[in-house]
Design a protein around this motif. Structure first.
Motif, PDB file in Angstrom:
ATOM      1  N   ILE A   1       0.828  -1.207   0.000  1.00 19.75           N
ATOM      2  CA  ILE A   1       0.000   0.000   0.000  1.00 19.75           C
ATOM      3  C   ILE A   1       0.863   1.257   0.000  1.00 19.75           C
ATOM      4  CG2 ILE A   1      -1.855   1.208   1.214  1.00 19.75           C
ATOM      5  CD1 ILE A   1      -2.526  -1.583   2.513  1.00 19.75           C
ATOM      6  N   ALA A   2       1.954   1.246   0.730  1.00 18.23           N
ATOM      7  CA  ALA A   2       2.837   2.415   0.812  1.00 18.23           C
ATOM      8  C   ALA A   2       3.654   2.539  -0.467  1.00 18.23           C
ATOM      9  CB  ALA A   2       3.770   2.299   2.011  1.00 18.23           C
TER      10      ALA A   2
ATOM     11  N   THR B   1       6.865   4.051   6.084  1.00 19.46           N
ATOM     12  CA  THR B   1       6.281   2.732   5.840  1.00 19.46           C
ATOM     13  C   THR B   1       6.389   1.847   7.084  1.00 19.46           C
ATOM     14  OG1 THR B   1       6.827   2.829   3.490  1.00 19.46           O
ATOM     15  CG2 THR B   1       6.420   0.652   4.417  1.00 19.46           C
TER      16      THR B   1
ATOM     17  N   SER C   1      -5.340   1.761  -6.889  1.00 26.19           N
ATOM     18  CA  SER C   1      -4.960   0.499  -6.263  1.00 26.19           C
ATOM     19  C   SER C   1      -4.985  -0.638  -7.271  1.00 26.19           C
ATOM     20  CB  SER C   1      -5.899   0.170  -5.106  1.00 26.19           C
ATOM     21  OG  SER C   1      -5.698   1.047  -4.041  1.00 26.19           O
TER      22      SER C   1
ATOM     23  N   GLY D   1      -5.669  -1.669   0.533  1.00 29.21           N
ATOM     24  CA  GLY D   1      -4.994  -2.903   0.174  1.00 29.21           C
ATOM     25  C   GLY D   1      -5.901  -4.094   0.386  1.00 29.21           C
TER      26      GLY D   1
ATOM     27  N   THR E   1       2.204  -0.467   4.671  1.00 27.71           N
ATOM     28  CA  THR E   1       1.404   0.739   4.501  1.00 27.71           C
ATOM     29  C   THR E   1       2.099   1.897   5.210  1.00 27.71           C
ATOM     30  OG1 THR E   1      -0.847   1.641   4.685  1.00 27.71           O
ATOM     31  CG2 THR E   1      -0.062   0.280   6.535  1.00 27.71           C
TER      32      THR E   1
END
Length: 201
Positions: free
Chosen positions: A36-37, A44, A81, A103, A117
């Protein structure tokens, strides 16, 4: 043989509920769902854990969705995403730059999941948290919960939602810090140590 008069409603037994599937491995997971990050971002963190059933056994076919704000507590508005090529329809993956905050992770054969993330920032009076949705076998409706991060006892004590949860059960909403920006959060669907789940009305 006993005969039952089914013309009378009080004699008709309800059909037991039953789930079909799960079919989460088809179409729902996507490549890079756990990343996600943006690559190399300094804020992160890694969150990981297991999805466990009522007997404490891991579920190898569960699906975990995460949504979270950025490090400043802002909800992301960036698309991307699950980007697709408009011409071919092929999956392009994330662009690696923008933070979408979303995510989707399928548990592995051992019931384990993980996601990278951004450390969420506080929003309003809430302590920093990541929202979670769980899909798993035996569930007719998906479950919602939160992952709070440890470290700021004052913020956790003042959080409006945590304040409504009985003290012994609050720990089921707070991840355990393992060091180096890694946190463990097991999701127990029922039984001893059951995770607190939320109902939205």
């Amino acid at each position: 043989m006993t005969k039952i008069d089914t013309s009378r409603p009080e004699n008709v037994l309800p059909t037991p509920s039953h789930t079909v599937g799960p079919f989460y491995g088809y179409a729902l997971p996507f490549r890079g769902g756990e990343d996600i990050a943006p690559l190399g971002h300094p804020d992160t963190i890694t969150v990981h854990g297991y999805v466990l059933d009522g007997e404490g056994k891991p579920l190898p076919d569960a699906l975990v969705e995460l949504w979270g704000p950025d490090q400043d507590g802002n909800l992301p508005t960036a698309d991307g995403s699950m980007r697709r090529d408009p011409a071919s329809g092929d999956f392009l993956g994330r662009n690696g730059v923008e933070f979408t905050g979303f995510g989707r992770i399928q548990t592995d054969a051992d019931g384990h999941w993980y996601a990278r993330t951004l450390r969420p920032g506080a929003r309003g009076r809430n302590a920093p948290y990541v929202s979670v949705c769980v899909f798993a076998r035996g569930l007719l409706v998906h479950l919602f919960t939160r992952i709070y991060l440890p470290g700021d006892d004052a913020a956790l004590a003042a959080d409006p939602l945590l304040a409504q949860v009985e003290e012994p059960r609050r720990d089921t909403l707070i991840a355990v810090e393992e060091g180096n920006g890694t946190y463990r959060f097991d999701i127990r669907l029922q039984g001893e140590g059951e995770t607190v789940f939320l109902e939205f009305q």
